[in-house]
Design an enzyme around this catalytic site. Structure first.
Site, short mmCIF file in Angstrom:
data_model
loop_
_atom_site.label_atom_id
_atom_site.label_comp_id
_atom_site.label_asym_id
_atom_site.label_seq_id
_atom_site.Cartn_x
_atom_site.Cartn_y
_atom_site.Cartn_z
N ASN A 9 32.66 37.33 78.74
CA ASN A 9 33.62 36.84 77.75
C ASN A 9 33.40 35.34 77.58
O ASN A 9 33.74 34.56 78.46
CB ASN A 9 35.05 37.15 78.24
CG ASN A 9 36.12 36.51 77.38
OD1 ASN A 9 35.83 35.99 76.30
ND2 ASN A 9 37.35 36.54 77.85
N LYS A 11 34.82 33.39 75.62
CA LYS A 11 36.05 32.70 75.22
C LYS A 11 35.78 31.78 74.02
O LYS A 11 34.95 32.11 73.17
CB LYS A 11 36.66 31.96 76.41
CG LYS A 11 36.87 32.91 77.60
CD LYS A 11 37.77 32.38 78.66
CE LYS A 11 37.91 33.43 79.77
NZ LYS A 11 38.82 33.02 80.83
N HIS A 95 43.98 40.25 76.42
CA HIS A 95 43.57 39.24 77.41
C HIS A 95 44.77 38.36 77.76
O HIS A 95 45.57 38.01 76.88
CB HIS A 95 42.41 38.40 76.87
CG HIS A 95 41.77 37.56 77.95
ND1 HIS A 95 42.33 36.40 78.40
CD2 HIS A 95 40.65 37.77 78.69
CE1 HIS A 95 41.57 35.91 79.38
NE2 HIS A 95 40.55 36.72 79.57
N GLU A 97 45.09 35.28 78.27
CA GLU A 97 45.22 34.02 77.53
C GLU A 97 45.94 34.26 76.20
O GLU A 97 46.69 33.41 75.72
CB GLU A 97 43.84 33.38 77.34
CG GLU A 97 43.33 32.77 78.65
CD GLU A 97 41.83 32.73 78.81
OE1 GLU A 97 41.09 32.97 77.85
OE2 GLU A 97 41.39 32.44 79.96
N GLU A 167 42.52 41.61 85.61
CA GLU A 167 42.26 40.17 85.72
C GLU A 167 43.53 39.47 86.19
O GLU A 167 44.41 39.15 85.37
CB GLU A 167 41.86 39.59 84.35
CG GLU A 167 40.59 40.17 83.79
CD GLU A 167 39.94 39.23 82.78
OE1 GLU A 167 38.80 38.84 83.03
OE2 GLU A 167 40.58 38.85 81.79
N GLY A 173 39.54 31.31 85.78
CA GLY A 173 39.15 29.92 85.56
C GLY A 173 39.60 28.96 86.66
O GLY A 173 39.57 27.75 86.49
N SER A 212 37.12 34.52 87.91
CA SER A 212 36.20 33.69 88.68
C SER A 212 35.08 34.48 89.36
O SER A 212 34.66 34.13 90.47
CB SER A 212 36.97 32.86 89.72
OG SER A 212 37.87 31.98 89.07
N GLY A 233 33.98 35.34 82.82
CA GLY A 233 34.23 34.24 81.89
C GLY A 233 33.20 33.15 82.06
O GLY A 233 32.05 33.27 81.63
N GLY A 234 33.59 32.07 82.72
CA GLY A 234 32.76 30.88 82.85
C GLY A 234 31.32 31.15 83.25
O GLY A 234 30.38 30.58 82.67
P1 13P Z 1 36.59 33.24 84.55
O1 13P Z 1 35.45 34.12 85.03
O2 13P Z 1 36.15 31.99 83.91
O3 13P Z 1 37.61 33.06 85.62
O4 13P Z 1 37.33 34.08 83.37
C1 13P Z 1 37.69 35.39 83.59
C2 13P Z 1 38.16 35.98 82.32
O5 13P Z 1 39.24 35.66 81.84
C3 13P Z 1 37.28 36.93 81.63
O6 13P Z 1 37.92 37.57 80.58
#
Ligand code: 13P
Length: 251
Positions: A9, A11, A95, A97, A167, A173, A212, A233-234
């Protein structure tokens, strides 16, 4: 046997130039045959990524879709049918967020889930508790409610072509990862909740862990019986790191 899935993802990250670089890195990856791999760029780069990954076995997905499946008068939104038209095969719904920052509630999430399925997209339903909810001992209650609202609205059959992603909000993050046993407990509860409605669907549905995930933590997480891959994510913004996570899902 459930085929592992690792989805990146991206983002709200990227420019045309950085996306071109990432595509170049992804094209060079040696990916394990038994693992399904997907990336989810911001909407405006989907076309670039679909074209750039042509011939490479990496699926492309979106991070959100409108509550309405068909195109129409809904300013600023993108319909699931439009995502399918440009080559997406899956889409995130719910999600954290979006739940937290944009106030998306369970009813909206169910409508997006339905819209995705009606266009042949695989919805990836994201669920997870905040730190305060975990500390209050409410993790399974919160995740159970988020999952249950979709089951109630659409029936368990809707999960025959769907993915769930657990998640924990406190792990997104932050560099904090749920431990393998901690994650497994929630994944098992998610599967049990679906099994109460249909054992067959529960056995087949893939439940990803997100929060993470790094190459260093991936293998232990993916080794748990109810963790069928990751939502990254990251770490998915770095092709080599992402490739290592995909390989961990294949071992
Ligand atoms: P991170 O891997 O950056 O923590 O993000 C996870 C996430 O929200 C994937 O959808």
């Amino acid at each position: 046997m459930r085929r592992p899935l690792v989805a990146g993802n991206w983002k709200m990250h990227g420019t045309r130039a950085s996306v071109a670089e990432l595509i170049k890195g992804l094209r060079q990856l040696v990916l394990p045959a038994g693992v399904e791999v997907a990336v989810m760029p911001p909407c405006l780069f989907i076309n670039q990524v679909v074209q750039g990954l042509d011939g490479k076995s990496i699926a492309v997905g979106a991070q959100n879709c409108a509550v309405e499946a068909a195109q129409g008068a809904l300013t600023g939104e993108v319909a699931a049918s439009q995502l399918a038209d440009v080559g997406c095969s899956l889409v995130l719904v719910g999600h954290s967020e979006r739940r937290q920052v944009l106030g998306e509630g369970d009813e909206v999430v169910s409508r997006k889930f339905a819209a995705a399925r009606s266009c042949g997209l695989v919805p990836v339903l994201c669920v997870g508790e905040t730190l305060a909810e975990r500390e209050a001992g409410k993790t399974l209650e919160v995740v159970g409610r988020q999952l249950g609202s979709v089951v109630e609205a659409l029936g368990v059959g809707a999960f025959s072509q769907a993915v769930v992603a657990y998640e924990p909000v406190w792990a997104i993050g932050t560099g904090l990862t749920a431990g393998p046993a901690q994650a497994q407990e929630v994944h098992a509860a998610i599967r049990a909740q679906l099994a109460a409605e249909s054992a067959e669907i529960a056995r087949g549905v893939r439940i990803l862990y997100g929060g993470s995930v790094k190459a260093a933590s991936a293998a232990d997480l993916f080794g748990m019986p109810d963790i069928d891959g990751g939502l990254v994510g990251g770490a998915s913004l770095n092709a080599d790191e992402f490739g290592a996570i995909c390989r961990a899902a294949g071992s």
